[in-house]
Design an enzyme around this catalytic site. Structure first.
Site, PDB file in Angstrom:
ATOM      1  CG  HIS A  83      -1.898   0.973   1.404  1.00 61.64           C
ATOM      2  ND1 HIS A  83      -1.655   2.263   1.810  1.00 61.64           N
ATOM      3  CD2 HIS A  83      -3.245   0.899   1.203  1.00 61.64           C
ATOM      4  CE1 HIS A  83      -2.799   2.932   1.854  1.00 61.64           C
ATOM      5  NE2 HIS A  83      -3.776   2.132   1.492  1.00 61.64           N
TER       6      HIS A  83
ATOM      7  CG  ASP B 278       0.546  -2.332   6.160  1.00 60.59           C
ATOM      8  OD1 ASP B 278      -0.405  -2.489   6.958  1.00 60.59           O
ATOM      9  OD2 ASP B 278       0.448  -1.681   5.099  1.00 60.59           O
TER      10      ASP B 278
ATOM     11  CD  GLN C 148      -6.851  -4.381   4.369  1.00 57.40           C
ATOM     12  OE1 GLN C 148      -7.796  -5.068   4.766  1.00 57.40           O
ATOM     13  NE2 GLN C 148      -6.995  -3.097   4.100  1.00 57.40           N
TER      14      GLN C 148
ATOM     15  CE  LYS D 211      -7.217   0.028   6.349  1.00 60.62           C
ATOM     16  NZ  LYS D 211      -7.976   0.395   5.150  1.00 60.62           N
TER      17      LYS D 211
ATOM     18  CB  CYS E 275      -3.775   3.242  -1.565  1.00 61.99           C
ATOM     19  SG  CYS E 275      -4.961   4.522  -1.254  1.00 61.99           S
TER      20      CYS E 275
END
Ligand code: PMP
Length: 404
Positions: free
Chosen positions: A121, A198, A201, A224, A362
């Site tokens: 991302h 990261d 997700q 999220k 993104c």
């Protein structure tokens, strides 16, 4: 717990859009919020609001206790060793900027190299590029195979004696691929290289144990994963955080201030300048409880069923191309249909009540790598149903017929 019992905790799922029942399939961008999280926000404003860490009075102590209880909740959620390792930020983006600026800025030297992947991302690309204006280091990129999995042989081949850092997403927000973080970390650590993950997700879909992964840093966003907007978490190994300079200066992060010299607060407060979003932080605990009560077992098995079912039905549509077909995949389906522009598909699906995302998500470097401008992306959460998958497929068939 049944999916209907889960759904009933999300009032927004009962509304309609363009005269049709809402089918919300943009969970990768942000998930919806259960009542208990919103009630916790209300409760903070109506009953406990006072600035944290400052007051000697009871109300301020209550607000501080609620914030710090949430930090302990997050520590347990990630299985971190200590709350000193849990820093509250505005989200994944700020967490990654903090790592790039503070850890990257204090450890990288001219001529060094870092490794990113082609599926990152922008939040895990641009902060490193900003740092390149201060330090002349090189960014190397791990590529993917036709299923959208990282090429680990190529990854291994990127290391040199100048490699200092790897920063990688746990789960791709476009392809859904779940990356083998422990293996990626082991390869890096065997060469003395630190790893930033990261997790934006990942945490909505799977249990994360930072000690089992042995990640050096792990970032995620609350919005999220059923929590409030505007807050996120950076986990970092204590010894690394200890040696890093502050990211921002201001109140809360100091020990003693004079015009000659300022000392800094202990961890984690050294990295939390200014008044934090203590309302959102307190309410995040309720999102973690929602996940615990629902259980990752149910989340994973239900989302897997939605993914398998929807993918199979989509592939019945002629000209359907799905990007990301890894066996280990989160419930994110990026696709294009021959002869239909992704933007038109998204707009027309919205007319039929189905909310999906279109565009580059993104992840422009990934789009360039795939040789496309963008995709349509349908992404699921635990409250989505097979009936909604059917409604999505029916709407998609209509849209494709219209556009062709
Ligand atoms: N990384 C990934 C993989 C993401 O999907 C996102 C959000 N789309 C981010 C980082 C940025 O998260 P936020 O906007 O909450 O900071």
């Amino acid at each position: 717990m049944s999916i209907n019992e889960i759904r009933s905790q999300f009032p927004i799922l009962d509304r309609s859009v363009n005269g049709r029942p809402l089918v919300y399939l943009d969970n990768t961008a942000t998930s919806q919020t259960p009542r208990r999280v919103v009630e916790a926000i209300d409760d903070m404003y109506f009953a406990h609001k006072a600035n944290v860490h400052r007051g000697v009075f009871a109300l301020s102590q209550e607000a501080t206790d609620l914030q710090e209880a949430s930090r302990e909740h997050v520590r347990k959620f990630l299985n971190a060793r200590s709350t000193a390792e849990i820093i509250f930020t505005r989200g994944t983006t700020e967490a990654l900027n903090l790592v790039a600026s503070s850890f990257g800025g204090s450890t990288l030297r001219d001529g060094d190299e870092i490794i990113l992947t082609v599926m990152e991302h922008h939040a895990n690309i641009v902060p490193w590029q900003l740092l390149q204006s201060r330090i002349n280091f090189k960014i190397k990129v791990v590529t993917i195979n036709e299923r959208g999995e990282l090429d680990l042989d190529q990854y291994r081949s990127l290391f040199t004696d100048r490699t200092r850092l790897v920063s990688v997403t746990h789960v791709s927000n476009v392809l859904g691929t779940v990356n083998p973080i422990r293996e990626i970390v082991d390869i890096a650590h065997s060469r003395g290289v630190r790893v930033v993950v990261d997790g934006a997700q990942a945490v909505p879909h799977l249990a994360v144990d930072v000690q089992a992964l042995d990640a050096d840093f792990y970032a995620f966003s609350s919005h999220k994963m059923y929590g409030p907007t505007g807050i996120g978490v950076l986990y970092g190994k204590e010894q690394l955080l200890e040696n890093m300079p502050p990211y921002q200066g201001g109140g809360e992060m100091i020990g003693k201030v004079t015009f000659e010299k300022t000392t800094f607060a202990e961890l984690p407060f050294k990295f939390e300048a200014g008044t934090p979003d203590f309302v959102g932080i307190a309410a995040l605990a309720q999102a973690l409880d929602f996940i615990a009560d629902t259980s990752y077992e149910l989340i994973a098995s239900h989302e897997h069923e939605l993914l398998q079912y929807t993918t199979a039905r989509m592939l019945e549509i002629p000209g359907m191309r799905i990007y990301g077909t890894a066996p280990d995949k989160a419930a994110v389906i990026s696709f294009l249909v021959d002869g239909c522009h992704h933007y038109d598909v998204g707009m027309l699906l919205d007319q039929l009540g189905v909310a999906v995302r279109t565009g580059h998500h993104c992840a422009e470097p990934l789009m360039n790598y795939l040789g496309i401008e963008g995709t349509v992306r349908a992404s699921f959460a635990v409250y989505n149903t097979l009936a909604e998958a059917d409604a999505f497929i029916a709407a998609l068939n209509r849209v494709v017929a219209m556009l062709r």
